[in-house]
Scaffold this active site. Structure first.
Site, PDB file in Angstrom:
ATOM      1  N   ASP A   8      34.192  81.226   5.246  1.00  0.00           N
ATOM      2  CA  ASP A   8      33.515  80.368   6.208  1.00  0.00           C
ATOM      3  C   ASP A   8      32.751  81.247   7.185  1.00  0.00           C
ATOM      4  O   ASP A   8      33.326  82.150   7.808  1.00  0.00           O
ATOM      5  CB  ASP A   8      34.523  79.500   6.969  1.00  0.00           C
ATOM      6  CG  ASP A   8      35.152  78.427   6.083  1.00  0.00           C
ATOM      7  OD1 ASP A   8      34.779  78.350   4.891  1.00  0.00           O
ATOM      8  OD2 ASP A   8      35.995  77.673   6.585  1.00  0.00           O
ATOM      9  N   ASP A 129      34.482  65.219   3.002  1.00  0.00           N
ATOM     10  CA  ASP A 129      35.426  65.644   4.029  1.00  0.00           C
ATOM     11  C   ASP A 129      35.917  64.401   4.753  1.00  0.00           C
ATOM     12  O   ASP A 129      35.105  63.597   5.227  1.00  0.00           O
ATOM     13  CB  ASP A 129      34.748  66.590   5.017  1.00  0.00           C
ATOM     14  CG  ASP A 129      34.033  67.738   4.313  1.00  0.00           C
ATOM     15  OD1 ASP A 129      34.570  68.214   3.303  1.00  0.00           O
ATOM     16  OD2 ASP A 129      32.951  68.141   4.767  1.00  0.00           O
TER      17      ASP A 129
END
Length: 240
Positions: A8, A129
């Protein structure tokens, strides 16, 4: 099943967030390409990259870091975060990405996802998500009233390569994945599903593998950096 180590990216660094909160970022490396190479050398078959700044900005922000990883590593990589138009999709695929992940745009403009999946077979995934089963967008800053399973079903026959399903409240929390919700989604669609969020031990990977649904893989980040999961051991487990 495939294990996807997560890288990330925030402000050019390799970080992990806690439940998607940008102000709760732990920096693990100032050199994302070197970190990616460590994962490759340990035996990973894919890399999972996220441009966190891009997810909020709506356009790529950590492009230099991503390009550095692509130049350093030979294993295929998938990238999500800030990819919201055909020009950006095409540009990233031309740069050597194996797969782009479309999240916010899958809610905002599902026709674009279908167009991209048709134009680039096998190279477009959908990132779903969710908080309490409801899809979140804009870097998880906004929760919609769309159910994750309903969004997934919109792309059933679109040629989407995979769905990356993340339970936001599990992400970075080291509390284990939402096995039940992930399995239910995988059973509801024919699209391959990749589990994400909370994978923090080999037992978590065993639970996902034995969940009763044909999962394509699992993503893990913090547990790999903290040493709670040995990557080589995890790859062997999921292959076995």
């Amino acid at each position: 099943m495939i294990l996807y180590p997560a890288i990330d990216l925030k402000d050019g660094q390799c970080v992990r967030l806690y439940k998607g909160e940008m102000d709760q970022a732990t920096v693990f490396s100032d050199d994302p390409a070197a970190q990616a190479k460590l994962f490759e050398d340990a035996g990973c078959e894919w890399l999972h990259l996220v441009d966190l700044n891009g997810a909020f900005a709506g356009e790529p922000v950590n492009a230099a870091a991503v390009e550095g990883i692509l130049a350093r590593c030979r294993v295929p990589a998938q990238l999500g975060g800030g990819i919201r138009d055909m020009a950006t999709i095409e540009r990233w695929l031309d740069k050597g990405l194996a797969r782009v992940i479309l999240g916010t745009v899958a809610v905002r403009d599902p026709a674009l996802v279908k167009q991209a999946a048709k134009a680039f077979p096998g190279q477009v995934a959908v990132g779903i998500d969710a908080r309490d089963g409801l899809v979140a967008v804009q870097g998880w800053a906004e929760t919609t009233d769309t159910l994750a399973v309903d969004l997934a079903r919109q792309f059933e026959d679109a040629g989407v390569a995979a769905i990356i399903y993340t339970d936001i409240d599990r992400d970075g929390a080291m509390g284990g994945p939402n096995v039940g919700a992930t399995a239910a989604l995988a059973q509801a669609v024919r699209i391959p599903v990749i589990a994400s969020g909370g994978v923090s031990s080999l037992d978590d990977l065993r639970a996902l593998k034995a969940c009763g649904a044909p999962l394509d893989g699992a993503i893990s980040g913090r547990a790999l950096y903290d040493g709670k999961i040995d990557l080589a051991e995890a790859v062997a487990l999921l292959k076995g």
